[in-house]
Structures are given as structure tokens and as C-alpha cells.
Design a protein around this motif. Structure first.
Motif, PDB file in Angstrom:
ATOM      1  N   MET A   1      60.334 -21.801 -45.844  1.00 47.67           N
ATOM      2  CA  MET A   1      59.168 -21.226 -45.193  1.00 47.67           C
ATOM      3  C   MET A   1      57.987 -22.179 -45.270  1.00 47.67           C
ATOM      4  N   LYS A   2      57.969 -23.014 -46.327  1.00 45.74           N
ATOM      5  CA  LYS A   2      56.878 -23.963 -46.477  1.00 45.74           C
ATOM      6  C   LYS A   2      56.817 -24.938 -45.310  1.00 45.74           C
ATOM      7  N   LYS A   3      57.964 -25.226 -44.712  1.00 46.94           N
ATOM      8  CA  LYS A   3      58.020 -26.165 -43.596  1.00 46.94           C
ATOM      9  C   LYS A   3      57.553 -25.519 -42.288  1.00 46.94           C
ATOM     10  N   LEU A   4      57.735 -24.218 -42.170  1.00 49.25           N
ATOM     11  CA  LEU A   4      57.383 -23.528 -40.935  1.00 49.25           C
ATOM     12  C   LEU A   4      55.881 -23.391 -40.736  1.00 49.25           C
ATOM     13  N   ILE A   5      55.174 -23.124 -41.821  1.00 53.64           N
ATOM     14  CA  ILE A   5      53.729 -22.906 -41.724  1.00 53.64           C
ATOM     15  C   ILE A   5      53.073 -23.375 -43.017  1.00 53.64           C
ATOM     16  N   SER A   6      52.012 -24.128 -42.881  1.00 50.95           N
ATOM     17  CA  SER A   6      51.315 -24.627 -44.067  1.00 50.95           C
ATOM     18  C   SER A   6      50.519 -23.502 -44.718  1.00 50.95           C
ATOM     19  N   GLN A   7      50.198 -23.720 -45.964  1.00 49.06           N
ATOM     20  CA  GLN A   7      49.396 -22.741 -46.693  1.00 49.06           C
ATOM     21  C   GLN A   7      48.036 -22.572 -46.023  1.00 49.06           C
ATOM     22  N   LYS A   8      47.433 -23.666 -45.638  1.00 47.33           N
ATOM     23  CA  LYS A   8      46.112 -23.623 -44.999  1.00 47.33           C
ATOM     24  C   LYS A   8      46.165 -22.821 -43.698  1.00 47.33           C
ATOM     25  N   ARG A   9      47.204 -23.069 -42.893  1.00 47.22           N
ATOM     26  CA  ARG A   9      47.346 -22.345 -41.625  1.00 47.22           C
ATOM     27  C   ARG A   9      47.594 -20.861 -41.880  1.00 47.22           C
ATOM     28  N   ALA A  10      48.369 -20.536 -42.905  1.00 46.89           N
ATOM     29  CA  ALA A  10      48.625 -19.136 -43.247  1.00 46.89           C
ATOM     30  C   ALA A  10      47.319 -18.432 -43.616  1.00 46.89           C
ATOM     31  N   ILE A  11      46.466 -19.119 -44.348  1.00 50.62           N
ATOM     32  CA  ILE A  11      45.164 -18.551 -44.725  1.00 50.62           C
ATOM     33  C   ILE A  11      44.317 -18.321 -43.482  1.00 50.62           C
ATOM     34  N   ILE A  12      44.280 -19.285 -42.592  1.00 51.82           N
ATOM     35  CA  ILE A  12      43.480 -19.160 -41.366  1.00 51.82           C
ATOM     36  C   ILE A  12      43.990 -18.000 -40.502  1.00 51.82           C
ATOM     37  N   ILE A  13      45.297 -17.895 -40.354  1.00 54.34           N
ATOM     38  CA  ILE A  13      45.874 -16.808 -39.562  1.00 54.34           C
ATOM     39  C   ILE A  13      45.540 -15.458 -40.193  1.00 54.34           C
ATOM     40  N   MET A  14      45.659 -15.384 -41.513  1.00 50.86           N
ATOM     41  CA  MET A  14      45.344 -14.125 -42.201  1.00 50.86           C
ATOM     42  C   MET A  14      43.889 -13.745 -42.038  1.00 50.86           C
ATOM     43  N   ILE A  15      42.996 -14.700 -42.183  1.00 54.99           N
ATOM     44  CA  ILE A  15      41.565 -14.412 -42.022  1.00 54.99           C
ATOM     45  C   ILE A  15      41.297 -13.910 -40.603  1.00 54.99           C
ATOM     46  N   ALA A  16      41.919 -14.537 -39.614  1.00 54.03           N
ATOM     47  CA  ALA A  16      41.737 -14.114 -38.221  1.00 54.03           C
ATOM     48  C   ALA A  16      42.265 -12.693 -38.010  1.00 54.03           C
ATOM     49  N   LEU A  17      43.486 -12.427 -38.484  1.00 53.18           N
ATOM     50  CA  LEU A  17      44.060 -11.084 -38.326  1.00 53.18           C
ATOM     51  C   LEU A  17      43.231 -10.025 -39.047  1.00 53.18           C
ATOM     52  N   LEU A  18      42.831 -10.334 -40.257  1.00 49.74           N
ATOM     53  CA  LEU A  18      42.038  -9.368 -41.027  1.00 49.74           C
ATOM     54  C   LEU A  18      40.661  -9.132 -40.410  1.00 49.74           C
ATOM     55  N   THR A  19      40.106 -10.138 -39.777  1.00 44.69           N
ATOM     56  CA  THR A  19      38.824  -9.970 -39.085  1.00 44.69           C
ATOM     57  C   THR A  19      38.981  -9.009 -37.907  1.00 44.69           C
ATOM     58  N   VAL A  20      40.078  -9.144 -37.172  1.00 40.63           N
ATOM     59  CA  VAL A  20      40.363  -8.228 -36.064  1.00 40.63           C
ATOM     60  C   VAL A  20      40.573  -6.810 -36.599  1.00 40.63           C
ATOM     61  N   VAL A  21      41.333  -6.678 -37.680  1.00 41.20           N
ATOM     62  CA  VAL A  21      41.577  -5.366 -38.286  1.00 41.20           C
ATOM     63  C   VAL A  21      40.262  -4.771 -38.786  1.00 41.20           C
ATOM     64  N   LEU A  22      39.432  -5.591 -39.385  1.00 40.87           N
ATOM     65  CA  LEU A  22      38.128  -5.139 -39.870  1.00 40.87           C
ATOM     66  C   LEU A  22      37.272  -4.626 -38.710  1.00 40.87           C
ATOM     67  N   ALA A  23      37.251  -5.354 -37.615  1.00 46.16           N
ATOM     68  CA  ALA A  23      36.496  -4.923 -36.422  1.00 46.16           C
ATOM     69  C   ALA A  23      37.062  -3.604 -35.886  1.00 46.16           C
ATOM     70  N   PHE A  24      38.396  -3.502 -35.852  1.00 44.86           N
ATOM     71  CA  PHE A  24      39.037  -2.278 -35.374  1.00 44.86           C
ATOM     72  C   PHE A  24      38.608  -1.077 -36.218  1.00 44.86           C
ATOM     73  N   HIS A  25      38.678  -1.219 -37.543  1.00 39.99           N
ATOM     74  CA  HIS A  25      38.304  -0.103 -38.414  1.00 39.99           C
ATOM     75  C   HIS A  25      36.815   0.223 -38.313  1.00 39.99           C
ATOM     76  N   THR A  26      36.008  -0.765 -38.038  1.00 42.19           N
ATOM     77  CA  THR A  26      34.580  -0.513 -37.811  1.00 42.19           C
ATOM     78  C   THR A  26      34.391   0.315 -36.541  1.00 42.19           C
ATOM     79  N   LEU A  27      35.176   0.016 -35.514  1.00 44.62           N
ATOM     80  CA  LEU A  27      35.106   0.798 -34.266  1.00 44.62           C
ATOM     81  C   LEU A  27      35.598   2.229 -34.486  1.00 44.62           C
ATOM     82  N   VAL A  28      36.585   2.405 -35.352  1.00 43.87           N
ATOM     83  CA  VAL A  28      37.038   3.758 -35.684  1.00 43.87           C
ATOM     84  C   VAL A  28      35.938   4.485 -36.451  1.00 43.87           C
TER      85      VAL A  28
END
Length: 134
Positions: A1-28
Motif C-alpha cells: 500500500m505504501k507504493k500506491l499512495i504516499s503518506q503525504k498524499r494520504a494526509i492531503i486526501i484525508m484533509i480534503a475529504l474531512l473538510t467536505v464532511v465538515l462543511a456538509f455537517h455544518t449545512l445540516v
């Protein structure tokens, strides 16, 4: 799995997804999105919705903060072991949330949030595989 996605990229993707989820819950929380489509469709009152949405927003904001610390976007002196332990706990939380989403009465939650929480759980595990950021 380390070859598929770097740790840094995983962090960036998570921050992006969580930001969208955070915005969604704020709208709720602000009732722009109806609360009947979240929390497995089991919330029956506005007061209950407010309580769980505030908790959800807090947890997601905390997760973003931990990821910012882990990615060294914020200077800190927190040991890697502590950050990794918290990220492992987040993996458990997202895994449990995925199971809950699979049982949701709301199709939106089932089809939209199940894959997101599953991806978040997997990314958490990816992040803790390496001890240090590269």
C-alpha cells in the motif's frame, strides 16, 4: 500500500475529504440540508440533531487538526507515537461509522457516506504505516 499512495498524499486526501464532511455537517446543523438523511435516519428532533451535529463537527475538526500536525503543516513537539495512536483511534471510529452507514435507513448515507468513511479508515491506516514524514 505504501507504493500506491504516499503518506503525504494520504494526509492531503484525508484533509480534503474531512473538510467536505465538515462543511456538509455544518449545512445540516444550519438546516440547509435536512437532518433526516444523516445519522442513519434515526434522529427524531431538532434538539437531538444539534447535539450530534456539534459532536460530529468537533470530531471532524479535531481529526483535521491531528492530520495537520502529522503532516507538519503546524509546528509542534507532539511525539509521533501519540499522533499515530490518535490516528489509529480515528481509523477505528471511521470503521465503526462505515458499519453504521451500512445499516442506515437513508439511501444517501448508505451510498454516499459509506464509501467515504471506508476510504477515511483505510487512509488512516496508510498514514500510520510510516513513522516519519518524508
Amino acid at each position: 500500500m505504501k507504493k500506491l499512495i504516499s503518506q503525504k498524499r494520504a494526509i492531503i486526501i484525508m484533509i480534503a475529504l474531512l473538510t467536505v464532511v465538515l462543511a456538509f455537517h455544518t449545512l445540516v446543523l444550519t438546516e440547509i440540508i435536512p437532518y433526516g438523511i444523516v445519522w442513519a435516519g434515526r434522529i427524531s428532533s431538532l434538539g437531538d440533531m444539534r447535539k450530534v451535529e456539534v459532536i460530529s463537527i468537533g470530531v471532524n475538526a479535531f481529526a483535521i487538526l491531528i492530520l495537520l500536525l502529522k503532516g507538519d503543516y503546524i509546528q509542534h513537539k507532539i511525539p509521533v507515537k501519540i499522533l499515530n495512536a490518535i490516528i489509529c483511534l480515528l481509523a477505528v471510529l471511521f470503521s465503526l461509522n462505515t458499519m453504521g452507514n451500512l445499516l442506515a435507513e437513508s439511501r444517501f448515507e448508505l451510498y454516499f457516506f459509506t464509501p467515504i468513511t471506508f476510504i477515511l479508515a483505510v487512509l488512516c491506516l496508510r498514514i500510520v504505516i510510516e513513522k516519519k514524514m518524508k
